[in-house]
Design an enzyme around this catalytic site. Sequence first.
Site, short mmCIF file in Angstrom:
data_model
loop_
_atom_site.label_atom_id
_atom_site.label_comp_id
_atom_site.label_asym_id
_atom_site.label_seq_id
_atom_site.Cartn_x
_atom_site.Cartn_y
_atom_site.Cartn_z
N TYR A 1 0.76 -8.53 -16.19
CA TYR A 1 -0.03 -8.12 -17.35
C TYR A 1 0.87 -7.81 -18.54
O TYR A 1 2.08 -7.65 -18.40
CB TYR A 1 -0.91 -6.92 -17.02
CG TYR A 1 -0.18 -5.59 -16.96
CD1 TYR A 1 -0.27 -4.68 -18.02
CD2 TYR A 1 0.59 -5.23 -15.86
CE1 TYR A 1 0.38 -3.46 -17.97
CE2 TYR A 1 1.25 -4.00 -15.80
CZ TYR A 1 1.14 -3.13 -16.87
OH TYR A 1 1.80 -1.93 -16.82
N LYS B 1 6.55 -7.38 -14.76
CA LYS B 1 5.44 -6.51 -15.16
C LYS B 1 4.18 -6.87 -14.36
O LYS B 1 3.25 -7.51 -14.85
CB LYS B 1 5.18 -6.61 -16.66
CG LYS B 1 4.35 -5.45 -17.23
CD LYS B 1 4.34 -5.49 -18.73
CE LYS B 1 3.46 -4.40 -19.32
NZ LYS B 1 4.01 -3.04 -19.12
N GLU C 1 12.80 5.47 -15.01
CA GLU C 1 11.95 5.39 -16.20
C GLU C 1 10.73 6.27 -15.99
O GLU C 1 10.56 6.88 -14.94
CB GLU C 1 11.53 3.94 -16.46
CG GLU C 1 10.84 3.27 -15.29
CD GLU C 1 10.72 1.76 -15.46
OE1 GLU C 1 10.81 1.28 -16.61
OE2 GLU C 1 10.53 1.07 -14.45
N LEU D 1 11.61 -1.71 -16.17
CA LEU D 1 10.92 -2.72 -16.97
C LEU D 1 11.75 -3.00 -18.23
O LEU D 1 12.26 -2.08 -18.86
CB LEU D 1 9.53 -2.23 -17.36
CG LEU D 1 8.70 -3.22 -18.17
CD1 LEU D 1 8.31 -4.42 -17.32
CD2 LEU D 1 7.46 -2.55 -18.74
#
Length: 286
Positions: free
Chosen positions: A33, A150, A182, A206
């Site tokens: 996505y 992702k 993260e 990411l």
Amino acid sequence: MTRTVYLNGSYMAEHEATVSIFDRGFLMADGVYEVTSVLGGKLIDFDGHYKRLERSLGELEMANPTNYDDLLEVHRELVRVNEIDEGMIYLQVTRGNPGDRDFAFPPEETVPTIVLFTQSKPGLANSPAAQKGLKIISIEDQRWARRDIKTVQLLYPSLGKMAAKKAGADDAWMIEEGFVTEGTSNNAYIVKGNTIITRALSNDILHGITRAAVLRFAEEAQMQVEERNFTIDEARAADEAFVTSASTFVMPVVEIDGQAVGAGTPGAVSRRLREIYLEESLKAAI
């Protein structure tokens, strides 16, 4: 107002959009996505999101059901028909519906599923959260190893968000082997002296589109940037902390695990970076 959404080549009312129970996105989280922000009715960093979409699809050996020009037109049409001034467009591509459930990939001719919908978020650029800053907690990072893709595998980040909520905080930073990876849906940074510190790109985090832009703007503004691992203790002792993402831009962090970061208020570096990011991104919006 009923939203108009996009599903597999057609625009339709949201209540009319359906996806098969055999879709691999539903059964296997076999999908990727992107989320693109909209400010002033224009798309922020669409090029970066499209390139990352292509990369994610390639890493999963999944066919791309669209192309740059067509996808840009779909984004613009959804912004227009849904009258989005500030908000986001969610895009998801899955490996599609093979007609049954199987761990093996379906035949190559299986058509991918592509879905897009808008979310109206008035006041996105002037979020009150940016004025007061975020409170975060630290949690163990228990996600799979390919966080650079992702994917729609978001259960653990969701659990992290809920853990933060139960603790009276806004979000969580994840820790692996003693170092911050993260946030649940954002990249993490600390500021020590005149240096912005953030984890280097790898499969562990990411590859944030907003991250890339913010670091570029920071260097253009003569700010020092250091890409390296940092511990949660180092973060608690930092002068400032912040996160970046497509939906929050640059967001100050003022508390970690109940301990104030710096003065416990949004710091000068994060506030300035947010200003620069919004200013420059609006100039380049399409």
